[in-house]
Design a protein around this motif. Sequence first.
Motif, PDB file in Angstrom:
ATOM      1  N   ALA A 106       0.096  32.047  18.991  1.00 15.70           N
ATOM      2  CA  ALA A 106       0.966  31.356  19.693  1.00 15.70           C
ATOM      3  C   ALA A 106       1.053  32.073  20.900  1.00 15.70           C
ATOM      4  N   ASP A 107       2.702  31.954  21.828  1.00 17.33           N
ATOM      5  CA  ASP A 107       1.936  31.875  23.630  1.00 17.33           C
ATOM      6  C   ASP A 107       1.702  33.317  23.061  1.00 17.33           C
TER       7      ASP A 107
ATOM      8  N   ASP B  12       3.366  35.686  25.211  1.00 20.08           N
ATOM      9  CA  ASP B  12       4.693  36.469  25.555  1.00 20.08           C
ATOM     10  C   ASP B  12       5.673  36.176  23.482  1.00 20.08           C
ATOM     11  N   GLU B  13       5.453  35.646  22.718  1.00 26.36           N
ATOM     12  CA  GLU B  13       5.824  35.853  21.722  1.00 26.36           C
ATOM     13  C   GLU B  13       5.900  37.044  20.842  1.00 26.36           C
TER      14      GLU B  13
ATOM     15  N   HIS C  91       6.420  39.870  21.883  1.00 23.44           N
ATOM     16  CA  HIS C  91       7.761  40.204  21.190  1.00 23.44           C
ATOM     17  C   HIS C  91       7.561  40.775  19.675  1.00 23.44           C
ATOM     18  N   ARG C  92       7.333  39.832  19.472  1.00 23.15           N
ATOM     19  CA  ARG C  92       6.848  40.196  17.506  1.00 23.15           C
ATOM     20  C   ARG C  92       6.567  42.014  17.857  1.00 23.15           C
TER      21      ARG C  92
ATOM     22  N   ASP D 119       0.036  25.806  16.306  1.00 21.05           N
ATOM     23  CA  ASP D 119       0.960  27.517  16.567  1.00 21.05           C
ATOM     24  C   ASP D 119       1.924  27.501  15.894  1.00 21.05           C
ATOM     25  N   THR D 120       2.943  28.731  15.867  1.00 18.76           N
ATOM     26  CA  THR D 120       3.789  29.054  15.084  1.00 18.76           C
ATOM     27  C   THR D 120       5.161  29.654  16.508  1.00 18.76           C
ATOM     28  N   THR D 121       4.295  29.503  17.960  1.00 18.78           N
ATOM     29  CA  THR D 121       5.606  30.415  18.499  1.00 18.78           C
ATOM     30  C   THR D 121       6.463  29.969  18.363  1.00 18.78           C
ATOM     31  N   THR D 122       6.870  28.228  18.080  1.00 16.88           N
ATOM     32  CA  THR D 122       8.735  28.437  18.115  1.00 16.88           C
ATOM     33  C   THR D 122       8.923  28.337  16.556  1.00 16.88           C
ATOM     34  N   LYS D 123       8.091  28.628  15.091  1.00 17.22           N
ATOM     35  CA  LYS D 123       8.769  28.329  14.414  1.00 17.22           C
ATOM     36  C   LYS D 123       8.782  29.204  13.391  1.00 17.22           C
ATOM     37  N   LYS D 124      10.055  28.392  12.288  1.00 21.79           N
ATOM     38  CA  LYS D 124       9.942  29.356  11.580  1.00 21.79           C
ATOM     39  C   LYS D 124       8.934  29.729  10.258  1.00 21.79           C
TER      40      LYS D 124
END
Length: 169
Positions: A100-101, A103-104, A107-108, A148-153
């Motif tokens: 993941a990016d 920033d993400e 954030h997590r 890549d999990t950055t934007t995924k549920k």
Amino acid sequence: MNIILIGFMGAGKTTIGRLLAEKLHTEQHDFDKIIVEQIGMSIADYFASYGSESFRKIETKVLEQSLTLDGIISTGGGIVMKKENQHFLQGHPNVIYLKADLDELVHRVVLDKRNVRPLASSKSIDEIREVYLPRISLYEKSANLVIDTTTKKPEDIVQEILDKVEVFQ
Ligand code: S3P
């Protein structure tokens, strides 16, 4: 047979590991949890009392012992730090890097109020970046599959893994 999940703190190794194990009706083995049971204290307390080197030695032992485990293995984010662990992972057929990016990830990790990560809690983004950057290539080298999990549920990530990993088909 087992599947090993690797990736930085906040990558979803524990969450995705649990969902994947549920979906496949198998066990999840979470390294941080196994280590906490063995050392009888929190990882943060262990780092503070005995240092990271000592923690890494325990982590390597747990990785070696995992050869006999069936199910989904959620590792700790620093598993790729030792050469012998890298070799172990490179010789394993089912290692998935949850990426993941930064920033993400930050954030997590910040959202996770358990404050259990000595290498992330009370650290600035720049300090976390310094831990993260040298690891990227180690995660990539150690995995057979990168997601890549950055934007995924989480549910979609699990489905993507099920679609992509031959061993499940
Ligand atoms: C670490 C990650 C943590 C835990 C320890 C060290 C690291 O696991 O093993 O705090 O070096 O990245 P998670 O990735 O599950 O947070």
